[in-house]
Design a protein around this motif. Sequence first.
Motif, PDB file in Angstrom:
ATOM      1  N   GLY A  51       0.102  11.391 -11.276  1.00 12.05           N
ATOM      2  CA  GLY A  51       0.058  10.013 -10.785  1.00 12.05           C
ATOM      3  C   GLY A  51       0.622   9.896  -9.386  1.00 12.05           C
ATOM      4  N   GLU A  52       1.668  10.679  -9.137  1.00 15.17           N
ATOM      5  CA  GLU A  52       2.321  10.659  -7.828  1.00 15.17           C
ATOM      6  C   GLU A  52       1.359  11.111  -6.726  1.00 15.17           C
ATOM      7  OE1 GLU A  52       6.633  12.391  -6.549  1.00 15.17           O
ATOM      8  OE2 GLU A  52       5.342  13.788  -7.577  1.00 15.17           O
ATOM      9  N   ARG A  79      -1.310   8.428  -6.198  1.00 11.97           N
ATOM     10  CA  ARG A  79      -0.735   7.291  -5.458  1.00 11.97           C
ATOM     11  C   ARG A  79      -0.580   7.650  -3.985  1.00 11.97           C
ATOM     12  NH1 ARG A  79       2.327   6.671  -9.847  1.00 11.97           N
ATOM     13  NH2 ARG A  79       4.071   7.835  -8.982  1.00 11.97           N
ATOM     14  N   HIS A  80      -0.198   8.912  -3.757  1.00 14.05           N
ATOM     15  CA  HIS A  80      -0.001   9.332  -2.366  1.00 14.05           C
ATOM     16  C   HIS A  80      -1.307   9.270  -1.573  1.00 14.05           C
ATOM     17  CE1 HIS A  80       1.494  11.227   1.144  1.00 14.05           C
ATOM     18  NE2 HIS A  80       0.658  12.234   1.024  1.00 14.05           N
ATOM     19  N   ALA A  91      -3.829   7.501  -2.245  1.00 13.05           N
ATOM     20  CA  ALA A  91      -4.177   6.084  -2.117  1.00 13.05           C
ATOM     21  C   ALA A  91      -3.455   5.458  -0.923  1.00 13.05           C
ATOM     22  CB  ALA A  91      -3.828   5.341  -3.407  1.00 13.05           C
ATOM     23  N   ARG A  92      -2.174   5.838  -0.745  1.00 14.08           N
ATOM     24  CA  ARG A  92      -1.389   5.245   0.354  1.00 14.08           C
ATOM     25  C   ARG A  92      -1.899   5.623   1.732  1.00 14.08           C
ATOM     26  NH1 ARG A  92       3.744   6.565  -2.526  1.00 14.08           N
ATOM     27  NH2 ARG A  92       4.180   4.698  -3.730  1.00 14.08           N
ATOM     28  N   ASP A 106      -7.358   0.570  -7.435  1.00 15.94           N
ATOM     29  CA  ASP A 106      -6.163   0.414  -8.261  1.00 15.94           C
ATOM     30  C   ASP A 106      -5.898   1.742  -8.972  1.00 15.94           C
ATOM     31  OD1 ASP A 106      -4.075  -0.968  -9.635  1.00 15.94           O
ATOM     32  OD2 ASP A 106      -5.351  -0.932 -11.397  1.00 15.94           O
ATOM     33  N   VAL A 107      -4.761   2.349  -8.635  1.00 14.63           N
ATOM     34  CA  VAL A 107      -4.474   3.698  -9.126  1.00 14.63           C
ATOM     35  C   VAL A 107      -4.303   3.719 -10.642  1.00 14.63           C
ATOM     36  CG1 VAL A 107      -2.761   5.541  -9.093  1.00 14.63           C
ATOM     37  CG2 VAL A 107      -3.522   4.531  -6.952  1.00 14.63           C
TER      38      VAL A 107
END
Lengths: 263, 311
Positions: free
Chosen positions: B100-101, B104-105, B107-108, B115-116
């Motif tokens: 997930g990390e 999310r990274h 995505a950033r 939406d992650v």
Amino acid sequence: MSARQAGTGVFAPRPGAAPLPRMIAAQAGLETRLLLRNGEQLLLTMIIPAVLLLLFSTVDVVDTGPGEAVDFLAPGAVALAVMATAFTGQAIGTGFDRRYGVLKRLGASPLPRAGLMAAKAVAVLATIALQLVLLTAIALALGWSPRGGAAGALAVVLLVALGAAAFSGLGLLMAGTLRAEATLAAANLVFVLLLVAGGVLVPLEKFPDGARAVLEVLPVAALSDGLRDVLRDGGGVPWGDLGLLAGWAVLGLGLAARFFRWE
Amino acid sequence: MHQPSTDAAVQVTGLVKRYGEKTAVAGLDLTAARGEVTAVLGPNGAGKTTTVEVCEGYRRPDAGTVRVLGRDPRADAAELRPRVGVMLQSGGVYPTARAGEMLRHIARLHARPLDVVALVERLGLGSCGRTPYRRLSGGQQQRLALAMAVVGRPELVFLDEPTAGLDPQARHATWELIRELRADGVSVVLTTHHMDEAEQLSDRVVIIDGGRPVVDGTPEELCRGGAENTMRFTGRPGLDLGSLLKALPPETAALELSPGSYRISGEINPELLATVTTWCAQNGVLPDQMTVERRTLEDVFLELTGRELRS
């Protein structure tokens, strides 16, 4: 597939890069978190310098010359910590990033290479800041009384920053040209050798003149010598050591920029 | 077989790529239309990954031109990177980063990412969001790489063997996602050595072998053209096939392979099937075990290259 199903709009393209500062912050945050989560890296960057500082200050293993042992050892431990993070840790980490295709994948992301490098620098400096806090606390508890005042603090910041740049260049050069396993072995070997012979814990005066002349120009020796000039001896800005570190930084970063292979 | 288009998602012309002595791609033309799924199909070592990696800007072509969304993948890399999603064949994730990390990274790094949480659930990665990458199963690693390719809401995605090593369920989940990407107007270029994947998913298939395009077209075109399809049935032995042939199109053949076992070959379409069953009804025959065998892309590949697709 000829029948075109109606889209939900969830994946409708809306491409765009995040603003560069946000990308760098995200990348630096991730790299720092990963570094602090990695047991071997923590051992290398936090525990070994701290334990050596404690051990050598309290047990009379080596003759550190006149004055309190901690006054000699604390600047050395700081230099060792900077080398551990910026050179050894970074070389190993980046070598494996390259090996696992992380650099390749990030190369396809909106984060430009310069942004990745900036993020790595931020992560290294953040880790070094944590190390400085830890080592300073231990040294003060051992009775360390640093000198130099405000001008000295500025000189320390300059020395550490230039040292980090020099070590980073050399670490990235190694990570970007050798296989990950070779980098792992070589970076650890260099760390152990310089721990003993880099003027960090053992005064360079203990070495024969010929060896000493060579060892003195190494970045870790320049960094610990410069830090000692300021923090132990209360000397002015150590221009000679700063110049030496700047030279290593230009050489290392230049070679890394030229020879680094991303895959 | 190659129509240049200014508005293609990917336009490859005369691509040559060598590694030392070895020529990985030897004069490849390829067009992937916008909003379509284009499958690059071929055995291992055919040059699929090299072609895709040239398009992704990782490799410099030795000859030929490559345009991605109308741009040069290397010279215009900064502009293309946010617009193009990339799924590597393997790796690409920090071994100690959690699934997930990492998502999310990525995505950033984008301005308007998906939406992650929803994407993680969508790909069945919800249960392993906190698992480090190196401890994910091969299939979970594949799905994470797919999620990383689409999370930035790209216009075009390159998926290099997106279903390699997936179990059937995960494979279908991946297919479903690719269909949704297409439905939402995302252009998809994928490589595969699974024929059924290309048949199921793609608007256009480019079959390559030895770094050269062998044929391209829609899956239907490729399966229809050339060799004949067949239908078989069993019934009473000794039927009068002459009367059947009179009712069928001229190029159709009918044969009693063994007593009571019949084969009809030609262009098998619904009209032909109706004609055969009508004829059976007229003759009081209940056709048993009636099967229609369409040519598959597998057969097409075998015919064109004389070799089987290895997997």
